[in-house]
Every structure is written in C-alpha cells, then in structure tokens.
Write an enzyme that holds these catalytic residues in place. Structure first.
Site, mmCIF file in Angstrom:
data_model
loop_
_atom_site.group_PDB
_atom_site.id
_atom_site.type_symbol
_atom_site.label_atom_id
_atom_site.label_comp_id
_atom_site.label_asym_id
_atom_site.label_seq_id
_atom_site.Cartn_x
_atom_site.Cartn_y
_atom_site.Cartn_z
ATOM 1 N N ARG A 23 0.856 -1.196 0.000
ATOM 2 C CA ARG A 23 0.000 0.000 0.000
ATOM 3 C C ARG A 23 0.889 1.242 0.000
ATOM 4 N NH1 ARG A 23 -3.531 -1.240 4.447
ATOM 5 N NH2 ARG A 23 -4.799 -2.266 2.875
ATOM 6 N N ASN A 87 -0.095 -0.398 13.294
ATOM 7 C CA ASN A 87 0.399 -1.512 12.490
ATOM 8 C C ASN A 87 1.597 -2.147 13.174
ATOM 9 O OD1 ASN A 87 -1.151 -1.103 9.895
ATOM 10 N ND2 ASN A 87 -0.156 0.893 10.067
ATOM 11 N N ASP A 103 4.763 -4.468 6.661
ATOM 12 C CA ASP A 103 3.530 -4.653 7.432
ATOM 13 C C ASP A 103 3.370 -6.142 7.746
ATOM 14 O OD1 ASP A 103 0.696 -5.368 7.793
ATOM 15 O OD2 ASP A 103 0.297 -3.269 7.384
ATOM 16 N N ASP A 105 0.712 -7.538 9.313
ATOM 17 C CA ASP A 105 -0.713 -7.885 9.418
ATOM 18 C C ASP A 105 -1.347 -7.605 10.775
ATOM 19 O OD1 ASP A 105 -0.764 -8.944 6.736
ATOM 20 O OD2 ASP A 105 0.240 -10.692 7.550
ATOM 21 N N ASP A 107 -2.660 -5.848 13.854
ATOM 22 C CA ASP A 107 -2.986 -4.445 14.070
ATOM 23 C C ASP A 107 -3.640 -4.287 15.432
ATOM 24 O OD1 ASP A 107 -2.310 -3.550 11.335
ATOM 25 O OD2 ASP A 107 -4.066 -4.704 10.752
ATOM 26 N N ASP A 120 -6.753 -8.890 12.923
ATOM 27 C CA ASP A 120 -6.092 -9.611 11.830
ATOM 28 C C ASP A 120 -5.122 -10.711 12.266
ATOM 29 O OD1 ASP A 120 -7.522 -7.974 10.083
ATOM 30 O OD2 ASP A 120 -5.923 -6.483 10.002
ATOM 31 N N GLU A 123 -5.116 -13.393 9.589
ATOM 32 C CA GLU A 123 -4.318 -12.999 8.419
ATOM 33 C C GLU A 123 -2.825 -13.152 8.732
ATOM 34 O OE1 GLU A 123 -3.821 -9.146 5.423
ATOM 35 O OE2 GLU A 123 -5.236 -9.035 7.089
#
Length: 176
Positions: A23, A87, A103, A105, A107, A120, A123
C-alpha cells in the site's frame, strides 16, 4: 540512515515480508523528522493498493514512526474523538523520498476511551505460514504487540493526552 526534512511531502510505502508492495499513501507532510522518529500528517490523501485500487482517506491523521520499535501509529481525528490504528511492522526506513516499512498484518485498533482490539490475527497466521516467518520474528512481533499495549495503558507517545491535537495544530500552520 537519512531523515526527511521538516515541511516536505513524502510517500509512505508499506511492503509485505516477501518484498511486494502492499500500500502507498501518496502524500504525507513531515512535521518532525530525524533518524529515530518521524511524525507526519495527512488529510484526504490518495492511497494506492497493491491490486491497483485507490481510495482517499476520510479524516486528518497524525502518523508516528519510530526506528526502535516494530510498530507505527496513526491517530485519526474524528468528530467523536481520536481513533488509533497501529500496524505491527518493521521499524521504518527512509529512502528515495519515502517512509518504508514491512507490514506484518497484526494491528491494534484503539478507541477514544483507550480500549482496544487486536485485529487480523488470522491474516497474520496465514502469512506467517505462507511467507515462512522465522520463529525469532514471531517472538519479536508478539513482544512488540505487548509493548504497544503498554504504551496505550500508560498513555505514552502518541497516546499521551494532547499529542495528536498538538501535532494536528502544527499541520494546520502549513499550506497544504
């Protein structure tokens, strides 16, 4: 490591452990910048996702990056208070006009009353397997989740009363 100059606009680039770009926030104003800490601000900033989609942030945000910690913190100013999105990530790196980090994942979402949710985890577990995170990295990341929760509980750093408001006031002094 070099640091961004105060008053300049930088991109924020988030990567995944396997190196692919995740991102990009296209425009963040640097309010404080040195080799250890970068504080930036943005509002209605275009964000580019790895799949090519774009979206615009909805509210002003103060972004906090620290070179010694495996997390970064975004304080979002909303009508009903300051919300934080944290994050779990590698420490930041500044190069080629961009703040960069990996990152991981996990959070932490912190609400105006300082309650929080860990997000997350599913994830994270998926990517941990898929990208073969080493056990040492797993330990670092979960230790940093604990450190971040302590900061929330102690109202430390960006969670301190007035921190986000102070930096937002400084952001307003710039012609954006």
């Amino acid at each position: 490591m070099t640091a961004p100059d105060i008053g300049t606009s930088v991109k924020i680039k988030s990567y995944k452990h396997d190196g692919h770009l995740h991102r990009v926030w296209q425009k963040t104003l640097v309010l404080k910048g040195n080799e250890t800490v970068v504080i930036g601000a943005n509002d209605k900033t275009e964000v580019l996702e790895s799949d090519g989609r774009t979206w615009i942030t909805r509210e002003p945000a103060i972004c906090y990056f620290h070179a010694a910690y495996w997390f970064n913190i975004i304080g979002m100013l909303r009508d009903d208070g300051i919300y934080y999105y944290c994050n779990i990530s590698s420490p930041f790196l500044f190069e080629e006009g961009s703040i960069k980090y990996i990152d991981y994942d996990l959070d932490l979402k912190v609400y105006p009353d300082m309650t929080y949710d860990i997000l997350d985890e599913d994830e994270y577990e998926l990517h941990k397997q898929k990208m073969n995170y080493p056990e040492a990295l797993d330990q670092i990341l979960y230790t940093q989740v604990g450190q971040l929760i302590k900061w929330v509980q102690q109202r430390k750093g960006p969670f301190a009363p007035g921190f986000v408001d102070q930096w937002y006031e400084r952001f307003l002094t710039y012609l954006w």
